[in-house]
Design a protein around this motif. Structure first.
Motif, PDB file in Angstrom:
ATOM      1  N   ASP A  17       1.067  -1.316   0.140  1.00  7.33           N
ATOM      2  CA  ASP A  17      -0.004  -0.057  -0.084  1.00  7.33           C
ATOM      3  C   ASP A  17       0.743   1.198  -0.083  1.00  7.33           C
ATOM      4  OD1 ASP A  17       0.767   0.957   2.467  1.00  7.33           O
ATOM      5  OD2 ASP A  17      -0.494  -0.965   3.564  1.00  7.33           O
ATOM      6  N   CYS A  18       0.577   2.528   0.079  1.00  6.03           N
ATOM      7  CA  CYS A  18       0.945   3.556  -0.289  1.00  6.03           C
ATOM      8  C   CYS A  18       0.522   4.590   0.686  1.00  6.03           C
ATOM      9  CB  CYS A  18       1.225   4.049  -1.744  1.00  6.03           C
ATOM     10  SG  CYS A  18      -0.479   4.188  -2.477  1.00  6.03           S
ATOM     11  N   HIS A  19       0.730   4.372   2.211  1.00 11.45           N
ATOM     12  CA  HIS A  19      -0.170   5.348   2.884  1.00 11.45           C
ATOM     13  C   HIS A  19       0.925   6.457   3.398  1.00 11.45           C
ATOM     14  CE1 HIS A  19      -2.977   2.165   4.279  1.00 11.45           C
ATOM     15  NE2 HIS A  19      -3.429   3.035   3.356  1.00 11.45           N
ATOM     16  N   PHE A  20       1.064   7.330   2.273  1.00 12.40           N
ATOM     17  CA  PHE A  20       2.081   8.389   2.411  1.00 12.40           C
ATOM     18  C   PHE A  20       1.459   9.291   3.430  1.00 12.40           C
ATOM     19  CE2 PHE A  20       4.392   6.393  -0.514  1.00 12.40           C
ATOM     20  CZ  PHE A  20       4.003   6.269  -1.581  1.00 12.40           C
ATOM     21  N   SER A  21       0.262   9.446   3.707  1.00 11.27           N
ATOM     22  CA  SER A  21      -0.296  10.221   4.554  1.00 11.27           C
ATOM     23  C   SER A  21      -1.389   9.868   5.528  1.00 11.27           C
ATOM     24  CB  SER A  21      -0.953  11.396   3.511  1.00 11.27           C
ATOM     25  OG  SER A  21      -1.932  10.875   2.768  1.00 11.27           O
ATOM     26  N   ALA A  22      -1.321  10.479   6.577  1.00 15.03           N
ATOM     27  CA  ALA A  22      -2.487  10.197   7.602  1.00 15.03           C
ATOM     28  C   ALA A  22      -3.830  10.677   7.042  1.00 15.03           C
ATOM     29  CB  ALA A  22      -1.858  10.858   9.159  1.00 15.03           C
ATOM     30  N   ILE A  23      -4.830  10.117   7.479  1.00 16.56           N
ATOM     31  CA  ILE A  23      -6.199  10.497   7.033  1.00 16.56           C
ATOM     32  C   ILE A  23      -6.524  11.227   8.367  1.00 16.56           C
ATOM     33  CG2 ILE A  23      -8.583   9.898   6.645  1.00 16.56           C
ATOM     34  CD1 ILE A  23      -6.325   9.434   4.640  1.00 16.56           C
ATOM     35  N   PRO A  24      -7.045  12.744   8.105  1.00 14.77           N
ATOM     36  CA  PRO A  24      -7.577  13.490   9.028  1.00 14.77           C
ATOM     37  C   PRO A  24      -8.840  12.848   9.477  1.00 14.77           C
ATOM     38  CG  PRO A  24      -7.721  14.449   7.017  1.00 14.77           C
ATOM     39  CD  PRO A  24      -6.967  13.433   6.600  1.00 14.77           C
ATOM     40  N   GLU A  25      -9.218  13.143  10.694  1.00 13.58           N
ATOM     41  CA  GLU A  25     -10.629  12.682  11.267  1.00 13.58           C
ATOM     42  C   GLU A  25     -11.787  13.665  10.260  1.00 13.58           C
ATOM     43  OE1 GLU A  25     -10.960  12.747  15.362  1.00 13.58           O
ATOM     44  OE2 GLU A  25      -9.152  11.603  15.826  1.00 13.58           O
ATOM     45  N   ARG A  26     -12.868  12.903  10.178  1.00 10.81           N
ATOM     46  CA  ARG A  26     -13.836  13.728   9.649  1.00 10.81           C
ATOM     47  C   ARG A  26     -14.542  14.526  10.816  1.00 10.81           C
ATOM     48  NH1 ARG A  26     -14.149  10.464   5.237  1.00 10.81           N
ATOM     49  NH2 ARG A  26     -11.723  10.515   4.899  1.00 10.81           N
ATOM     50  N   PHE A  27     -14.293  15.683  10.958  1.00  7.33           N
ATOM     51  CA  PHE A  27     -14.827  16.445  12.182  1.00  7.33           C
ATOM     52  C   PHE A  27     -15.553  17.589  11.600  1.00  7.33           C
ATOM     53  CE2 PHE A  27     -10.689  17.241  11.709  1.00  7.33           C
ATOM     54  CZ  PHE A  27     -10.373  18.657  12.152  1.00  7.33           C
ATOM     55  N   ASN A  28     -16.075  17.759  10.054  1.00  8.85           N
ATOM     56  CA  ASN A  28     -16.423  18.766  10.020  1.00  8.85           C
ATOM     57  C   ASN A  28     -18.002  18.683   9.410  1.00  8.85           C
ATOM     58  OD1 ASN A  28     -16.254  17.380   7.554  1.00  8.85           O
ATOM     59  ND2 ASN A  28     -15.127  19.152   6.487  1.00  8.85           N
ATOM     60  N   ALA A  29     -18.758  17.933   9.960  1.00 11.02           N
ATOM     61  CA  ALA A  29     -20.153  17.855  10.028  1.00 11.02           C
ATOM     62  C   ALA A  29     -20.836  18.821  10.475  1.00 11.02           C
ATOM     63  CB  ALA A  29     -20.761  16.447  10.723  1.00 11.02           C
ATOM     64  N   VAL A  30     -20.385  19.472  11.745  1.00 15.68           N
ATOM     65  CA  VAL A  30     -20.811  20.703  12.153  1.00 15.68           C
ATOM     66  C   VAL A  30     -19.612  21.829  11.700  1.00 15.68           C
ATOM     67  CG1 VAL A  30     -21.465  21.812  14.363  1.00 15.68           C
ATOM     68  CG2 VAL A  30     -22.084  19.546  13.883  1.00 15.68           C
ATOM     69  N   THR A  31     -20.063  22.868  11.336  1.00 15.20           N
ATOM     70  CA  THR A  31     -19.171  23.950  10.653  1.00 15.20           C
ATOM     71  C   THR A  31     -19.315  25.027  12.086  1.00 15.20           C
ATOM     72  OG1 THR A  31     -19.441  23.685   8.451  1.00 15.20           O
ATOM     73  CG2 THR A  31     -18.728  25.875   9.224  1.00 15.20           C
ATOM     74  N   ARG A  32     -18.019  25.200  12.594  1.00 16.93           N
ATOM     75  CA  ARG A  32     -18.226  26.303  13.482  1.00 16.93           C
ATOM     76  C   ARG A  32     -17.832  27.761  12.747  1.00 16.93           C
ATOM     77  NH1 ARG A  32     -13.587  25.599  17.930  1.00 16.93           N
ATOM     78  NH2 ARG A  32     -12.524  24.320  16.213  1.00 16.93           N
ATOM     79  N   ILE A  33     -18.582  28.770  13.535  1.00 24.43           N
ATOM     80  CA  ILE A  33     -18.062  30.009  12.987  1.00 24.43           C
ATOM     81  C   ILE A  33     -17.680  30.934  14.051  1.00 24.43           C
ATOM     82  CG2 ILE A  33     -19.386  32.213  11.840  1.00 24.43           C
ATOM     83  CD1 ILE A  33     -21.271  30.596  10.331  1.00 24.43           C
ATOM     84  N   LEU A  34     -16.316  31.288  13.883  1.00 29.80           N
ATOM     85  CA  LEU A  34     -15.877  32.107  15.072  1.00 29.80           C
ATOM     86  C   LEU A  34     -15.599  33.638  14.532  1.00 29.80           C
ATOM     87  CD1 LEU A  34     -13.523  29.657  16.930  1.00 29.80           C
ATOM     88  CD2 LEU A  34     -15.786  30.281  17.514  1.00 29.80           C
ATOM     89  N   LYS A  35     -15.430  34.451  15.289  1.00 30.08           N
ATOM     90  CA  LYS A  35     -15.144  35.869  15.051  1.00 30.08           C
ATOM     91  C   LYS A  35     -13.579  35.825  14.796  1.00 30.08           C
ATOM     92  CE  LYS A  35     -15.402  40.078  16.937  1.00 30.08           C
ATOM     93  NZ  LYS A  35     -15.624  40.930  17.850  1.00 30.08           N
ATOM     94  N   ALA A  36     -13.003  36.536  13.900  1.00 29.00           N
ATOM     95  CA  ALA A  36     -11.756  36.299  13.501  1.00 29.00           C
ATOM     96  C   ALA A  36     -10.729  37.307  14.338  1.00 29.00           C
ATOM     97  CB  ALA A  36     -11.434  37.053  11.897  1.00 29.00           C
ATOM     98  N   ASP A  37     -10.871  37.016  15.703  1.00 30.95           N
ATOM     99  CA  ASP A  37     -10.172  37.586  16.800  1.00 30.95           C
ATOM    100  C   ASP A  37      -9.039  36.502  17.270  1.00 30.95           C
ATOM    101  OD1 ASP A  37     -11.538  35.812  18.240  1.00 30.95           O
ATOM    102  OD2 ASP A  37     -12.864  37.143  19.213  1.00 30.95           O
TER     103      ASP A  37
END
Ligand code: AMP
Ligand code: MG
Length: 347
Positions: A17-37
């Motif tokens: 296999d060629c697992h050159f990269s780790a798979i990021p967790e799927r944590f974007n089912a909920v989108t957070r919106i934060l002020k750009a501070d």
């Protein structure tokens, strides 16, 4: 992952296999919106470091950012945008020094950067050996597009993250570019982990792109920085791109093409072929040692996209000439993977 790591791994001939990269967790089912501070920026830097996607304001339009050195994170940009192909992405950097680590930029390009950065000017130049922008973010090109954005939130995020992030404009492919966090949310809610809300972006128009990969500086895309300002600084006219570059920058002849002959949608290996597998389809019947790699043993398209360019380079480094590629579903980012494989298969 550094680009040259493929070469280092190339002597591992029995790898399955060629697992050159780790798979990021799927944590974007909920989108957070934060002020750009400061707090929002710190949270955004954490998301980027974990391989996630962050929408952030620039002085042009909102960008959809991912760690430029992480192919799995970059694959998620293409998946979120629904791009029909792997177009090369702009890597955002803090300043000229950071750009020099990524590109072997000629003196004229550096002079433009020193004058107009931070600002809406993107420079395309040959990649430097010290660069960390991954193959997938460059769509396999040997050049890299760099820009230092002027927006304070984008600059703060670059400083907090400490590395370049790749970011196209933040809309779904084919939609207009977003100039407010609400536009971003309307297009990409549930597909991006965090939106940094910095209000309306000032320019509302993409950056001007100038390439320094040919014999003369070339205007690839007009944008927020007027051509005349750039020409005055250079003391020369900007050349027009060739028709191939206009149609699809990066997707034509200059694109990285493997020397090997690729047979796509293969269900089994011919006697003289090696296999590029997906989801273990070829491995089950292949003789030992004949599978170059499995782009994703689990059949995960984002993982497959993340591994694709490294796998193609690996095939060449190993001197293999005939490759059978397992079928890959033509859905979601699979469409871009198949587009790329079809181009690689054309001789
Ligand atoms: P966007 O995704 O809207 O920010 O647009 C990025 C633009 O930069 C696209 O037109 C890309 O094709 C172009 N671009 C990015 N990297 C390169 C590169 N290495 N060579 C040529 N054009 C590039
Ligand atoms: Mg765009």
């Amino acid at each position: 992952m550094p680009r040259n790591s493929v070469a280092k791994q190339a002597n591992v001939h029995d790898r399955q296999d060629c697992h050159f990269s780790a798979i990021p967790e799927r944590f974007n089912a909920v989108t957070r919106i934060l002020k750009a501070d400061a707090q929002g920026v710190a949270a955004a830097a954490e998301v980027l470091a974990a391989g996630g996607l962050v929408a952030f304001p620039t002085e042009t339009v909102y960008g959809l950012g991912a760690d430029a050195s992480n192919p799995a994170a970059v694959a998620r940009i293409y998946a979120a945008k629904g791009r029909p192909a792997f177009n090369p992405l702009i890597a955002h950097v803090s300043n000229v020094a950071a750009a020099q680590r990524e590109a072997a930029a000629p003196a004229k390009a550096l002079a433009l950067a020193a004058h107009f950065w931070p600002g809406p000017l993107t420079l395309v130049a040959p990649v430097a050996p010290t660069g960390c922008v991954c193959d997938l973010a460059r769509a396999g090109l040997s050049s890299v597009a760099l820009r230092a954005p002027a927006h304070p939130a984008a600059q703060a995020l670059l400083a907090a993250f400490g590395r370049p992030f790749a970011a196209p404009s933040d809309n779904r492919s084919g939609h207009v570019s977003p100039v407010t966090a609400q536009h971003v949310a309307a297009d990409l809610s549930g597909k991006v982990d965090l939106i940094l809300d910095g209000g309306r972006t000032p320019a509302g128009l993409e950056s001007t792109i100038v390439s320094f990969t040919g014999s003369e500086p070339t205007l690839l895309r007009p944008g927020a920085l007027p051509r005349a300002d750039i020409e005055a600084m250079l003391g020369a006219h900007l050349a027009a791109p060739t028709s191939a570059a206009i149609v699809a920058p990066g997707m034509t002849a200059a694109h990285y093409a493997p020397a090997a002959y690729l047979r796509i949608d293969a269900e089994s290996l011919a006697q003289d072929e090696y296999g590029l597998d997906f989801g273990g389809q070829l491995s089950a019947h292949a003789p030992a040692g004949r599978i170059v790699c499995d782009l994703s043993p689990a059949g995960d398209m984002i993982e497959a996209a993340a591994n694709l360019f490294a796998a193609l380079r690996d095939i060449d480094v190993r001197g293999l000439t005939k490759i059978a590629v397992a079928p890959i579903p033509d859905e979601g980012i699979g469409e871009a993977i198949n587009d790329r494989l079809q181009r690689a298969a054309v001789r």
